[in-house]
Scaffold this motif. Sequence first.
Motif, mmCIF file in Angstrom:
data_model
loop_
_atom_site.group_PDB
_atom_site.id
_atom_site.type_symbol
_atom_site.label_atom_id
_atom_site.label_comp_id
_atom_site.label_asym_id
_atom_site.label_seq_id
_atom_site.Cartn_x
_atom_site.Cartn_y
_atom_site.Cartn_z
ATOM 1 N N THR A 119 0.842 -1.200 0.000
ATOM 2 C CA THR A 119 0.000 0.000 0.000
ATOM 3 C C THR A 119 0.871 1.240 0.000
ATOM 4 O O THR A 119 1.788 1.362 0.819
ATOM 5 C CB THR A 119 -0.909 0.007 1.239
ATOM 6 O OG1 THR A 119 -1.747 -1.146 1.206
ATOM 7 C CG2 THR A 119 -1.778 1.252 1.281
ATOM 8 N N ALA A 120 0.591 2.174 -0.910
ATOM 9 C CA ALA A 120 1.353 3.423 -0.974
ATOM 10 C C ALA A 120 1.002 4.305 0.218
ATOM 11 O O ALA A 120 -0.137 4.322 0.690
ATOM 12 C CB ALA A 120 1.055 4.157 -2.281
ATOM 13 N N THR A 121 1.995 5.030 0.717
ATOM 14 C CA THR A 121 1.783 5.909 1.859
ATOM 15 C C THR A 121 1.683 7.368 1.400
ATOM 16 O O THR A 121 1.975 7.700 0.255
ATOM 17 C CB THR A 121 2.932 5.765 2.869
ATOM 18 O OG1 THR A 121 4.171 6.074 2.220
ATOM 19 C CG2 THR A 121 2.997 4.358 3.424
ATOM 20 N N GLY A 122 1.281 8.243 2.306
ATOM 21 C CA GLY A 122 1.163 9.665 2.001
ATOM 22 C C GLY A 122 -0.196 10.204 2.392
ATOM 23 O O GLY A 122 -1.037 9.490 2.949
ATOM 24 N N ARG A 123 -0.407 11.470 2.084
ATOM 25 C CA ARG A 123 -1.676 12.134 2.392
ATOM 26 C C ARG A 123 -2.612 12.050 1.198
ATOM 27 O O ARG A 123 -2.226 12.345 0.062
ATOM 28 C CB ARG A 123 -1.428 13.581 2.785
ATOM 29 C CG ARG A 123 -2.690 14.412 2.969
ATOM 30 C CD ARG A 123 -2.467 15.628 3.830
ATOM 31 N NE ARG A 123 -2.232 15.258 5.226
ATOM 32 C CZ ARG A 123 -2.256 16.132 6.231
ATOM 33 N NH1 ARG A 123 -2.493 17.403 6.010
ATOM 34 N NH2 ARG A 123 -2.039 15.726 7.465
ATOM 35 N N MET A 124 -3.849 11.661 1.455
ATOM 36 C CA MET A 124 -4.850 11.540 0.399
ATOM 37 C C MET A 124 -6.152 12.211 0.838
ATOM 38 O O MET A 124 -6.364 12.440 2.031
ATOM 39 C CB MET A 124 -5.106 10.072 0.051
ATOM 40 C CG MET A 124 -3.914 9.369 -0.588
ATOM 41 S SD MET A 124 -4.349 7.727 -1.220
ATOM 42 C CE MET A 124 -2.886 7.383 -2.209
ATOM 43 N N ASP A 159 -0.306 13.886 -6.048
ATOM 44 C CA ASP A 159 0.437 13.541 -7.263
ATOM 45 C C ASP A 159 -0.377 12.705 -8.243
ATOM 46 O O ASP A 159 0.147 12.226 -9.246
ATOM 47 C CB ASP A 159 1.733 12.808 -6.897
ATOM 48 C CG ASP A 159 1.484 11.528 -6.111
ATOM 49 O OD1 ASP A 159 0.300 11.177 -5.905
ATOM 50 O OD2 ASP A 159 2.470 10.892 -5.686
ATOM 51 N N GLY A 160 -1.677 12.505 -7.960
ATOM 52 C CA GLY A 160 -2.538 11.770 -8.878
ATOM 53 C C GLY A 160 -2.735 10.306 -8.542
ATOM 54 O O GLY A 160 -3.547 9.631 -9.197
ATOM 55 N N ARG A 161 -2.031 9.780 -7.554
ATOM 56 C CA ARG A 161 -2.219 8.386 -7.155
ATOM 57 C C ARG A 161 -3.601 8.197 -6.537
ATOM 58 O O ARG A 161 -4.099 9.081 -5.855
ATOM 59 C CB ARG A 161 -1.144 7.945 -6.160
ATOM 60 C CG ARG A 161 0.254 7.858 -6.744
ATOM 61 C CD ARG A 161 1.281 7.478 -5.668
ATOM 62 N NE ARG A 161 1.387 8.539 -4.672
ATOM 63 C CZ ARG A 161 1.185 8.354 -3.371
ATOM 64 N NH1 ARG A 161 0.852 7.146 -2.914
ATOM 65 N NH2 ARG A 161 1.319 9.354 -2.516
ATOM 66 N N THR A 162 -4.191 7.042 -6.788
ATOM 67 C CA THR A 162 -5.517 6.747 -6.235
ATOM 68 C C THR A 162 -5.459 5.475 -5.379
ATOM 69 O O THR A 162 -4.579 4.635 -5.555
ATOM 70 C CB THR A 162 -6.562 6.549 -7.343
ATOM 71 O OG1 THR A 162 -6.154 5.470 -8.188
ATOM 72 C CG2 THR A 162 -6.722 7.817 -8.170
#
Length: 250
Positions: A119-124, A159-162
């Motif tokens: 699973t990608a991390t970061g703020r969404m 950055d466009g990741r979903t």
Amino acid sequence: MSDELTSELTAELRELAAAGETPPALSGAEIRGRAARRRRHRRTAATAVGASAAAALALVVALNLGGGAADRHPSPAGSPTGTPSVPATPDATVNLSRRVVTVAGRELPVSSGALETPTATGRMTVTAKASTKVMPSEDIVGPGYDLKVSWFIELLAADGRTNYIAALSYDEKAPGVYDRTSGWIGLRMSDAEWLYGQLAVGSVVDIEGTAPTATPELSTTPSAATPELSTTPSAATPAGDAAAPTATGP
């Protein structure tokens, strides 16, 4: 008093009055001219004041009717200071290392991406929600048939990741214990429904940490190395003190 004495007294009073008089510094014509000039100055000043007041009134009327220059040229104090900042505190935080999502002071167990599909991390940010949604099976667990998931919450990064959050209905034992999704975040059905009501479109979700290594599942099958207890007497165990029977001939 005689008339003669009266006449003398009158003459002396007139002489005394004449001696005390001070001749005017200006002639009568000059005094009248100065007065006329003062009147003209006063009229000129009044005219100038009236013209200034009329001009100011006309400017105010023009500003009110036309919107005013202030609307077209806002003062520095009224200018925007910049784009709105992202809130410092997210609405939900997913901790992959602990396998939990924290929302409103409550922790819910989750299951995230397997080792081959982390699973990608970061703020969404939450961009869409649906109580049920049909997803391609490769987005769920791998190639196969399309699957319907419940309490679907779509996420989008800057950055466009979903990614998305939904109920892991086909394996409710996984959340909090092991990771088996294709990268999305799965919860038990009841927890997914509660989280669906807590997050709205525009809510901020932070995903942090790293998923732990796969947790081996406990097996109830006996190990092949574990000896089984036998109720059959061992051949090496003596039969007792009784003598062995003697074979008899025919």
